[in-house]
Design an enzyme around this catalytic site. Structure first.
Site, PDB file in Angstrom:
ATOM      1  CB  CYS A  32      -0.476  -0.119   1.677  1.00  0.00           C
ATOM      2  SG  CYS A  32      -1.350  -1.867   1.439  1.00  0.00           S
ATOM      3  CE1 TYR A 171      -3.013  -9.804   0.615  1.00  0.00           C
ATOM      4  CE2 TYR A 171      -5.434  -8.747   0.793  1.00  0.00           C
ATOM      5  CZ  TYR A 171      -4.145  -9.040   1.402  1.00  0.00           C
ATOM      6  OH  TYR A 171      -4.015  -8.255   2.382  1.00  0.00           O
ATOM      7  CG  HIS A 174      -1.742  -9.119   4.769  1.00  0.00           C
ATOM      8  ND1 HIS A 174      -1.508  -8.654   3.899  1.00  0.00           N
ATOM      9  CD2 HIS A 174      -0.520  -9.291   5.765  1.00  0.00           C
ATOM     10  CE1 HIS A 174      -0.349  -7.916   3.487  1.00  0.00           C
ATOM     11  NE2 HIS A 174       0.663  -8.702   4.793  1.00  0.00           N
ATOM     12  CG  ASP A 267       3.256  -9.394   6.001  1.00  0.00           C
ATOM     13  OD1 ASP A 267       4.911 -10.563   5.675  1.00  0.00           O
ATOM     14  OD2 ASP A 267       2.830  -8.838   4.760  1.00  0.00           O
TER      15      ASP A 267
END
Ligand code: ADP
Ligand code: SF4
Length: 709
Positions: A32, A171, A174, A267
């Site tokens: 991001c 995806y 997370h 992460d």
């Protein structure tokens, strides 16, 4: 160009990923950046610079595939429909211009997003509140919902292909991606074929993989990002059981496995809590389960650690988000044997704050990050000097070091003077705090560069006065003399000094962080008052606690080190302090302090909601509230402006913490900016100081994109 060291040849081998081949093993994993669909030209320029810097693969951030899962007000990518393709295409073009593959991380975030903008009801495997505190629940998906999400995902994959992407992701990382919500028992209470056994819970991910392969697999590689461990022990997926089994079940289906740990704060752990390669223990087994290439992350900045990870069979591709942000040219520098030039990530997560605060990414080490398009800044190139002016930089903290380095790169004759016996300024103290040793890389990198420059001279042990500066007669003077902590409690909560703090029997027992760094011995128990809310108070509490002091941490905030929520460290900081036995009092300020008759200090605590008072006895009070600029030299020079011309001085400028105290990132940025702006012409204060993207106002001007010089 220096010859490549053969030890690193392995990093530059091509790797086939399904129908495409990456030219090397440097893989910028999705990250991001606070720009996303809101600032596509800025985003494309940033990604393009990484491609230019040698990354074989450059991925997007999360890309929303539908308004049924959007993450406003955060700026991620968007491929809701064909109208989004041109903006996204800017990035793939920028990557391809430099021979990099472009990867698109498609996402549907299930209960992890409240859909604040679209107001559509979030969807999840089972009814559950959304992750944020919004009073919104995600509803349990029926079969039609599952079919819809599959259809949207397939359509977005086709749009990604048409936008020029070479790699398309499903995806499930997370704790954010919907497939992960299906896999994890914590969030899947279904009793149909999508719930119950792991095989059933993995079904949705399997379907998305098959759909995506079917849609675009002939032209694009199909990647899966999967968190193989949620760090929740038996309550969640772990790499020893279900994380491992899920990979085994799907082993050969994707063209690439991008594996990590969940959630994002695990992460992307900061250096304060983890070392380079910290994810290896969780992902090392993945390669034994599949023949497909595996990418992993772990804040790798050392080429030797990268080679080792590949040779030991931990991964095939070195995944990096933060190391690529701190140094977009990391691969090129390794290839050219320019190891000294690598700007190593310090693991501070200031980059993450941009996304969390919905503004463009910034980086402590790389001041050009996020500025590639709007300011035209390039991480490696800078305009040559526009005059023969000589420059004096006073202060060799992060501001002065970056300023001197960048001016040196431009070709100016620079003298860098510091009162201390070593460079680094505030970094010397910061890096001595528990877990922050890597922060010294900010100074080390700049010193390595400066030492190579014959036009930059360093003078240590040189505390300069105004008279000396006037005597030297440099044409340009920059004052980067830093800041000092206040000792009267002034800050956000107390706009005036704390009552009683200056009394003669109180003041000797009151300390600031500067006193601690100068070696003051604080008597125990110590009360640390944090009205700064970043790392300092929490880190000092840890340090003093480890020295055996009884520590009380009091803050007007609802939590310890509140701003570290933005760097994803807050939970770890507060948990660590609690485990150490630090006594924490939140929503509490100090109403007054007096000398206790029995010795020490009598501190009157006040609840910030009710003003209810509670006394606390301590032997010393450590105030972490605000800093004042150390600008005496600047003020003295200003007072003698009449003498400048005679001394040959054209301008004196105060920069960095000496101008306005802030983060290390702000100091580096200030130094870099001052260097860029020297002789660049006056920018009137009423002019917007950067190029703006007018998305949604007058539409995009795609023609204005160009790779920054
Ligand atoms: P910044 O974050 O803006 O770089 P720092 O506090 O890290 O600020 O660094 C300021 C540096 O300036 C310190 O290393 C300090 O020793 C130095 N300094 C302060 N006053 C003077 C002075 N009068 N002459 C030379 N060096 C100074
Ligand atoms: Fe690394 Fe900090 Fe830069 Fe992020 S902001 S890339 S953690 S140096």
């Amino acid at each position: 160009m220096t010859q490549r060291d053969p030890r690193y040849d392995i990093l530059f081998e091509p790797v086939q990923i399904g129908p495409v081949t990456t030219k090397n093993r440097f893989y910028q994993v999705p990250h991001c950046n606070g720009m996303g669909h809101g600032k596509p030209q800025s985003l494309a320029a940033m990604r393009g610079v990484k491609a230019e810097g040698g990354w074989g693969v450059v991925c997007t951030e999360e890309i929303e595939i539908s308004p049924f899962s959007e993450i406003a007000p955060h700026f991620e990518g968007r491929l809701w429909d064909d109208a989004d393709i041109p903006a996204v295409r800017l990035m793939t073009d920028a990557c391809h211009a430099h021979g990099a593959l472009a990867g698109a991380e498609l996402f549907f975030n299930g209960y992890a997003t409240p859909n604040r903008y679209s107001r559509e009801i979030p969807m999840a495997p089972s009814h559950t509140p959304v992750r944020a505190t919004d009073p919104i629940q995600a509803r349990s998906m029926d079969k039609a919902d599952i079919a819809n999400v599959r259809r949207w995902h397939r359509a977005a994959a086709l749009r990604a292909r048409d936008a020029g992407f070479d790699i398309v992701y499903v995806y499930a990382g997370h704790d954010l991606g919907l497939p992960m919500h299906f896999i994890s028992r914590r969030t899947n209470r279904r009793t149909d074929e999508y719930g119950g056994s792991l095989e059933n819970r993995v079904r949705f991910l399997r379907e998305l993989i098959e759909d995506t392969k079917d849609a675009v697999g002939d032209r694009c590689a199909m990647a899966v990002r999967l968190a193989v461990d949620q760090l929740l022990g038996p309550l969640g997926i772990t790499s020893e059981n279900e994380g491992r089994d899920a990979i085994a079940m799907l082993a050969e289906l994707p063209d690439l496995w991008d594996v990590n740990i969940a959630d994002w704060s695990n992460d992307s752990q900061t250096a304060r809590f983890s070392q380079e390669g910290y994810q290896e223990q969780y992902i090392a087994h993945v390669k034994s389960l599949t023949t497909k290439p595996v990418v992993g992350v772990g804040r790798y900045t050392s080429p030797d650690a990268m080679v080792s990870a590949i040779k030991r069979g931990v991964m095939d591709l070195i995944g990096a988000a933060r190391p690529s942000i701190a140094d977009p040219f990391l691969p090129r520098k390794i290839e050219e044997g320019r190891f000294d030039d690598i700007r190593e990530c310090i693991g501070c997560n200031i980059c993450v704050t941009g996304d969390n605060l919905c503004v463009p990414i910034r980086c402590t080490q790389n001041p050009t990050m996020g500025e590639e398009w709007r300011k035209g800044w390039h991480p490696e190139r800078i305009a040559p000097a526009q005059s023969k002016d000589t420059v004096l930089v006073v202060g060799a903290g992060p501001t002065g070091l970056e300023l001197a380095r960048a001016l040196g790169q431009r070709g100016y004759e620079v003298a860098l003077a510091d009162a201390g016996t070593r460079v680094g300024g505030r970094l010397i103290n910061d890096a001595a705090l528990p877990g922050l040793a890597t922060w010294m890389r900010v100074a080390d990198h700049r010193m390595l560069q400066i030492q190579k420059m014959t036009n930059v001279n360093l003078y240590l042990d040189s505390r300069l006065s105004a008279s000396e500066v006037l005597e030297f007669g440099f044409n340009r003077v920059f004052i980067a003399t830093g800041a000092r902590w206040r000792k009267d409690g002034l800050g956000r909560q107390h706009r005036m000094a704390i009552d009683g703090i200056a009394n003669a029997d109180v003041a000797p027992k009151v300390f600031s962080p500067d006193d601690v760094f100068a070696g003051a011995a604080l008597p125990s128990p110590v009360l640390i008052y944090d009205d700064d809310h970043y790392y300092m108070a929490g880190a000092l509490a840890e340090r003093l606690g480890k020295q055996g002091l009884e520590v009380h941490l009091v803050t007007p905030s609802v939590k310890v080190s509140e701003f570290t929520d933005m760097t994803m460290e807050q939970q770890r900081i507060q948990a660590g302090l609690l485990k150490m036995g630090v006594q924490i009092r939140t929503t509490t300020s100090i109403a007054g302090v007096s000398a206790a008759p029995e010795g020490g200090l009598h501190v009157q605590l006040a609840n910030t909601y009710t003003d209810d008072r509670t006394p606390l006895h301590c032997a010393s009070l450590l105030l972490v509230t605000m800093r004042d600029p150390v600008d005496e030299l600047f003020t003295a020079l200003q007072a003698r402006q009449g003498e400048w011309q005679g001394a040959g001085i054209k301008a004196v400028q105060c920069v960095g913490d000496a101008f306005a105290p802030g983060t290390v990132a702000a100091a580096v940025y200030a130094g870099h900016r001052a260097a860029r702006e020297l002789d660049a012409g006056e920018l009137p204060m009423d002019t917007v100081p950067f190029r703006r993207e007018m998305v949604g106002i007058v539409g995009l001007d795609f023609r204005s994109y160009s790779v920054p010089k």
